[in-house]
Design a protein around this motif. Sequence first.
Motif: not given
Length: 148
Positions: A62-68
Motif C-alpha cells: 500500500v505504501e508503494y502504491i501511494i508513493s507517487g
Amino acid sequence: MEQTFIMIKPDGVQRGLVGEIISRFEKKGFYLKGLKLMAVERSFAEKHYADLSSKPFFPGLVEYIISGPVVAMVWEGKNVVVTGRKIIGATNPAESAPGTIRGDFAIEIGRNVIHGSDSIESARKEIALWFPEGIANWESNLHPWIYE
Ligand code: GTP
Ligand code: MG
C-alpha cells in the motif's frame, strides 16, 4: 470485447516508462479505452488490493502504491486479460522472462512497475473502481488488419 485494467505503478511513472509500456500494448494491437494519471489515497489502494490484506507484505504494498502518481488504463482486445499478464510477466521480476515488461525493467517484487487484472471478473471490478465515470467508446479503423 474483453477489457482489462492495467496500472503503471509509481516506480514506472518515476522511471519514465509510461510511453514504453503504452507502446507495447498498442503495438500488440490492443485498444486504449481509458487513461488517466492519478495519485490515490491509502484507503483506495487498500480497496484495490483488498484480496491481499492478510499478507505480510500488504502494508508495504500500500505504501508503494501511494508513493507517487500512477497511470490507470483500460485496454481492450481478444484475450486481453491473459495476454496482458503475459506482456507484463511473472509477479517476481527475478522470474519474469526477458521480453516481458517486468523481465526487462524490474528487479524486485516490491518495485515491479505495473499491475494487470488477473481475471475477467477482477478486471470488471477494477475498471468499476478506477473508472467510475466510465471509459471512452471508440472503435479502431485498424480492426480488420488485426483480427481475421
Ligand atoms: P499485480 O498485477 O500488482 O496485482 O501483481 P500480481 O497479480 O502479479 O501479483 P499479486 O496480485 O499476487 O500481488 C500484488 C503485488 O503485491 C505484486 O505485484 C507485488 O508488487 C506485491 N507482492 C506480491 N507478493 C509479494 C511478496 O511476496 N513480497 C513483496 N514485497 N511484495 C509482493
Ligand atoms: Mg494481482
